[in-house]
Design an enzyme around this catalytic site. Sequence first.
Site, PDB file in Angstrom:
ATOM      1  N   HIS A 167       0.848  -1.203   0.000  1.00 12.03           N
ATOM      2  CA  HIS A 167       0.000   0.000   0.000  1.00 12.03           C
ATOM      3  C   HIS A 167       0.890   1.262   0.000  1.00 12.03           C
ATOM      4  O   HIS A 167       0.843   2.091   0.910  1.00 12.03           O
ATOM      5  CB  HIS A 167      -0.882  -0.036   1.246  1.00 12.03           C
ATOM      6  CG  HIS A 167      -2.066   0.881   1.236  1.00 12.03           C
ATOM      7  ND1 HIS A 167      -1.989   2.212   0.877  1.00 12.03           N
ATOM      8  CD2 HIS A 167      -3.373   0.662   1.556  1.00 12.03           C
ATOM      9  CE1 HIS A 167      -3.179   2.765   0.990  1.00 12.03           C
ATOM     10  NE2 HIS A 167      -4.035   1.837   1.399  1.00 12.03           N
ATOM     11  N   GLU A 271      -0.548   1.196  -5.594  1.00 10.84           N
ATOM     12  CA  GLU A 271      -0.315  -0.019  -4.814  1.00 10.84           C
ATOM     13  C   GLU A 271      -0.290  -1.255  -5.706  1.00 10.84           C
ATOM     14  O   GLU A 271      -1.292  -1.586  -6.330  1.00 10.84           O
ATOM     15  CB  GLU A 271      -1.428  -0.170  -3.771  1.00 10.84           C
ATOM     16  CG  GLU A 271      -1.686   1.111  -2.983  1.00 10.84           C
ATOM     17  CD  GLU A 271      -3.013   1.089  -2.236  1.00 10.84           C
ATOM     18  OE1 GLU A 271      -3.451  -0.013  -1.833  1.00 10.84           O
ATOM     19  OE2 GLU A 271      -3.620   2.166  -2.055  1.00 10.84           O
TER      20      GLU A 271
END
Length: 313
Positions: A167, A271
């Site tokens: 992330h 991500e």
Amino acid sequence: MSIENVHVEVVKGINGLDKVVLREIRGSSAEIYLYGAHVTSWKNDYGEELLFVSNKAIFKPPRAIRGGIPICFPQFSSHGSLDQHGFARNRVWSVDSDPPPFPASSASKAFVDLILKPSEDDLKIWPHSFEFRLRITLGPGGDLMLTSRIRNTNTDGKPFTFTFAYHTYFSVSDISEVRVEGLETLDYLDNLQNKERFTEQGDAITFESEVDKIYLSTPTKIAILDHEKKRTYVIRKDGLPDAVVWNPWDKRAKAIVDLGDDEYKHMLCVEAAVVEKPITLKPGEEWRGRQEISTVPSSYCSGQLDPRKVLGS
């Protein structure tokens, strides 16, 4: 634990949490908290920070750290029954002193191997035995590589299924001056519209409002062009077919406790992920997912950024 290496050092970080510092000879560095195996800093040779971490980030378990590179496992977002993004980012990992051999991917001495195995409490909420090995490497050129290896160690013969993401929060000078290249014409799921499927239009992705999209079947290389800094981030990935693009914008940012009201202007999440088609592992099977991030100077052409020189390389 002693790591006799000028390139690798274990020190105390915020609130006394252990962190590993990686350093390369030319001046680049990275910092990784054992809490969450969480990369919280990645600096270039000039000491410029390339990752965004919120000024309001809470370095206190069980809260996840806001920014850097959180590891989402065994669940991305709310795609399952667990808490948001699973539990790997809320656990204290161990340094793996005897990892199985990695294929020699670089000559770098600045790397650390971390490992996570489920606790008794983890097995109550996700009843699967696993070994999650993560190698974080800072290359001689300052590039940062994360290689995850997840193995099913169940002894009951049962497979398990998971979703996953790195992330990554990139630091940008001004979100309205940023564009993302490499995702044009692709299908995506829009999390702001009940995960409805659309096809991306236009030449590049730019930002003027909240964005939360999961791009599907993405290329192995994606570029983030920061106009003001004349800097391009290049993401190379393997085993991670999806790419999540997220910026909360102003209204949503105000609702996030550990994010400053205006900090959305200086961050962008792109991500590397596997979400749409979850990974299933039988006992003994291993999955591998790799992300390498680097920077290059942006090229200009008639006042516009020219991604062809980046994506063609």
